[in-house]
Scaffold this motif. Structure first.
Motif, PDB file in Angstrom:
ATOM      1  N   VAL A  61      21.251  24.056 -10.120  1.00 18.14           N
ATOM      2  CA  VAL A  61      21.991  24.234  -8.920  1.00 18.14           C
ATOM      3  C   VAL A  61      21.000  24.066  -7.982  1.00 18.14           C
ATOM      4  O   VAL A  61      19.944  24.404  -7.717  1.00 18.14           O
ATOM      5  CB  VAL A  61      22.420  25.624  -8.872  1.00 18.14           C
ATOM      6  N   GLU A  65      23.970  24.199  -2.681  1.00 15.53           N
ATOM      7  CA  GLU A  65      25.065  23.926  -3.575  1.00 15.53           C
ATOM      8  C   GLU A  65      25.638  25.145  -4.444  1.00 15.53           C
ATOM      9  O   GLU A  65      24.516  25.869  -4.698  1.00 15.53           O
ATOM     10  CB  GLU A  65      24.701  22.597  -4.828  1.00 15.53           C
ATOM     11  N   THR A  66      26.881  25.459  -4.429  1.00 12.27           N
ATOM     12  CA  THR A  66      27.403  26.591  -5.127  1.00 12.27           C
ATOM     13  C   THR A  66      27.282  26.251  -6.653  1.00 12.27           C
ATOM     14  O   THR A  66      26.973  25.116  -6.988  1.00 12.27           O
ATOM     15  CB  THR A  66      28.755  26.824  -4.924  1.00 12.27           C
ATOM     16  N   LEU A  68      29.839  26.284  -8.819  1.00 17.18           N
ATOM     17  CA  LEU A  68      31.048  25.621  -9.056  1.00 17.18           C
ATOM     18  C   LEU A  68      30.541  23.966  -8.656  1.00 17.18           C
ATOM     19  O   LEU A  68      31.199  23.279  -9.352  1.00 17.18           O
ATOM     20  CB  LEU A  68      32.298  26.333  -8.570  1.00 17.18           C
ATOM     21  N   ASP A  69      30.227  23.739  -7.511  1.00 17.32           N
ATOM     22  CA  ASP A  69      29.828  22.427  -7.094  1.00 17.32           C
ATOM     23  C   ASP A  69      28.818  21.969  -7.992  1.00 17.32           C
ATOM     24  O   ASP A  69      29.011  20.749  -8.559  1.00 17.32           O
ATOM     25  CB  ASP A  69      29.295  22.577  -5.751  1.00 17.32           C
ATOM     26  N   ALA A  70      27.960  22.572  -8.675  1.00 21.71           N
ATOM     27  CA  ALA A  70      26.999  21.903  -9.506  1.00 21.71           C
ATOM     28  C   ALA A  70      27.448  21.730 -10.743  1.00 21.71           C
ATOM     29  O   ALA A  70      27.227  20.956 -11.510  1.00 21.71           O
ATOM     30  CB  ALA A  70      25.635  23.157  -9.838  1.00 21.71           C
ATOM     31  N   ARG A  72      30.654  20.987 -11.460  1.00 24.04           N
ATOM     32  CA  ARG A  72      31.608  19.940 -11.329  1.00 24.04           C
ATOM     33  C   ARG A  72      30.774  18.622 -11.106  1.00 24.04           C
ATOM     34  O   ARG A  72      30.948  17.534 -12.100  1.00 24.04           O
ATOM     35  CB  ARG A  72      32.601  19.846  -9.874  1.00 24.04           C
ATOM     36  N   ARG A  73      29.492  18.756 -10.512  1.00 23.82           N
ATOM     37  CA  ARG A  73      28.661  17.498 -10.623  1.00 23.82           C
ATOM     38  C   ARG A  73      28.164  17.144 -11.919  1.00 23.82           C
ATOM     39  O   ARG A  73      28.189  15.849 -12.587  1.00 23.82           O
ATOM     40  CB  ARG A  73      27.567  17.922  -9.472  1.00 23.82           C
ATOM     41  N   HIS A  76      30.755  15.512 -14.325  1.00 23.92           N
ATOM     42  CA  HIS A  76      30.999  14.403 -14.132  1.00 23.92           C
ATOM     43  C   HIS A  76      29.747  13.492 -14.707  1.00 23.92           C
ATOM     44  O   HIS A  76      30.194  12.400 -15.217  1.00 23.92           O
ATOM     45  CB  HIS A  76      31.168  14.174 -12.522  1.00 23.92           C
ATOM     46  N   GLN A  86      40.621  26.045 -12.710  1.00 28.55           N
ATOM     47  CA  GLN A  86      39.559  26.803 -12.389  1.00 28.55           C
ATOM     48  C   GLN A  86      38.740  27.196 -13.463  1.00 28.55           C
ATOM     49  O   GLN A  86      39.276  28.040 -14.625  1.00 28.55           O
ATOM     50  CB  GLN A  86      40.194  28.161 -11.429  1.00 28.55           C
TER      51      GLN A  86
END
Length: 161
Positions: A61, A65-66, A68-70, A72-73, A76, A86
């Motif tokens: 992380v 960055e949260t 959840l953002d980490a 998602r990244r 991907h 979720q």
């Protein structure tokens, strides 16, 4: 000498260098990983170029960055996977094997889209969905334990290993 042999030889050195850098840059290392299950109940695993074995996808992380953002990244980047729903928090683990300052948050992901399997790159040399009862050779202990917790209802450990 094969690439695999070179990776095995240098993995401890690379890991120590990265964690030394992170110690000064972050104070505490905090990561995310995902148990991504497809419609057939298979789990998504990745094989990195710089460490041995098959792992759950995920990573660090970053500052600002949260989790959840980490997540998602990392999904991907490592699997060409986009979250559709979720993710569900599975557990928080202390990874004392890596560092006395490392924690990993694990999410369960069942709703996602993967338009195509990603091509191998510098970081991820292979990936795929695997039957939980036929995991590839070299699947790490921590990965196997997280799968056992999520699928077979084994007790959730506070430690990664």
């Amino acid at each position: 000498m094969t690439l695999s042999r070179i990776r095995i030889m240098f993995e401890p050195v690379i890991r120590r260098c990265l964690h030394l850098y992170w110690r000064f840059a972050r104070g505490m290392t905090f990561g995310v990983r995902a148990l991504v299950f497809d419609a057939q109940g298979r789990v998504f695993l990745v094989k990195h170029s710089y460490v041995e074995g098959w792992h759950l996808p995920g990573g660090g992380v970053e500052v600002g960055e949260t989790a959840l953002d980490a997540l998602r990244r990392e999904l991907h980047e490592e699997g060409n996977i986009a979250l559709d729903g979720q993710p569900v928090l599975h557990g928080v683990y202390f990874n004392r094997h890596v560092s006395r300052r490392d924690h990993v948050v694990v999410y369960i992901v069942r709703e996602f889209d993967q338009p195509a399997k990603p091509l191998p790159n510098r970081e991820i040399i292979d990936c795929g969905f695997f039957d939980q009862k036929a995991l590839p050779d070299g699947t790490t202990i921590g990965t196997r334990r997280r799968i056992g917790e999520a699928v077979q209802g084994e007790p959730i450990s506070p430690d990664w290993r």
